[in-house]
Design an enzyme around this catalytic site. Sequence first.
Site, PDB file in Angstrom:
ATOM      1  N   GLU A  40      -4.316  -2.884 -10.140  1.00 37.50           N
ATOM      2  CA  GLU A  40      -4.884  -3.757  -9.098  1.00 37.50           C
ATOM      3  C   GLU A  40      -4.996  -5.197  -9.586  1.00 37.50           C
ATOM      4  OE1 GLU A  40      -5.278  -2.508  -6.179  1.00 37.50           O
ATOM      5  OE2 GLU A  40      -5.965  -0.434  -6.324  1.00 37.50           O
ATOM      6  N   ALA A  41      -3.924  -5.676 -10.206  1.00 33.28           N
ATOM      7  CA  ALA A  41      -3.940  -7.006 -10.831  1.00 33.28           C
ATOM      8  C   ALA A  41      -4.270  -8.118  -9.840  1.00 33.28           C
ATOM      9  CB  ALA A  41      -2.590  -7.271 -11.494  1.00 33.28           C
ATOM     10  N   MET A  69       0.837  -1.206   0.000  1.00 31.90           N
ATOM     11  CA  MET A  69       0.000   0.000   0.000  1.00 31.90           C
ATOM     12  C   MET A  69       0.877   1.264   0.000  1.00 31.90           C
ATOM     13  SD  MET A  69      -3.240   0.046   0.368  1.00 31.90           S
ATOM     14  CE  MET A  69      -4.424   1.355   0.280  1.00 31.90           C
TER      15      MET A  69
END
Length: 209
Positions: free
Chosen positions: A91-92, A16
Amino acid sequence: MLFRADPWLHVIAGCMSSGKTDELLRLLRRAEIAKRRILLVRPDVDDRTPAEYAESRSKARYPSTPVPKGEPVAILSLARERDVDLVGIEEAQFFDGNLPRVVETLRQSGRHVIASGLNTDFAGRPFGSMPELLALADEITMLSAICVVCGETATRTQRLVGGRPAAIDDPLIVIGGFEAPTVETYEARCLRHHEVAPARSARGVVADD
Ligand SMILES: [Zn+2]
């Protein structure tokens, strides 16, 4: 070489707040200068920004097409329809297990693919298809962030529910959200400060503890 046009899989991974989207958008803008036709897709689970844009923490924006997370194969028809040279995937980690096969097909068809995502989940476990994508990659950019507790290098994503570390058996994605005042947040932490609470099921604690 300013921009690689060959079939190529570049995976941008990190925790993140590590700047994955900024790096992805930087590479897309560079490809644009090289006159590449670009498709950027994202799984339809992320509601941080309007679906038609990818937005980074530094507020950079790029047009993005939402694709159902359970149907990454839809990326193939989009790439064909729009006749693109480069496919960016945000965001794979949220796409289902068919994503690596889809990415291989894109690469075999002569396209350049740049996929970004979280390499580990809130419990530090390899996340979704990211381990497989990293293994298949021609190039990897591993990014880190700053630990919000100590200021050292952060490589983990801390999940907090109501301000406390989430439990190991909490679902990865909360559908429908929590009712106030329980708020789910994520932040970057180093390995020393990354905390995962014991399983709720083992403690016999109800979900809204
Ligand atoms: Zn720390």
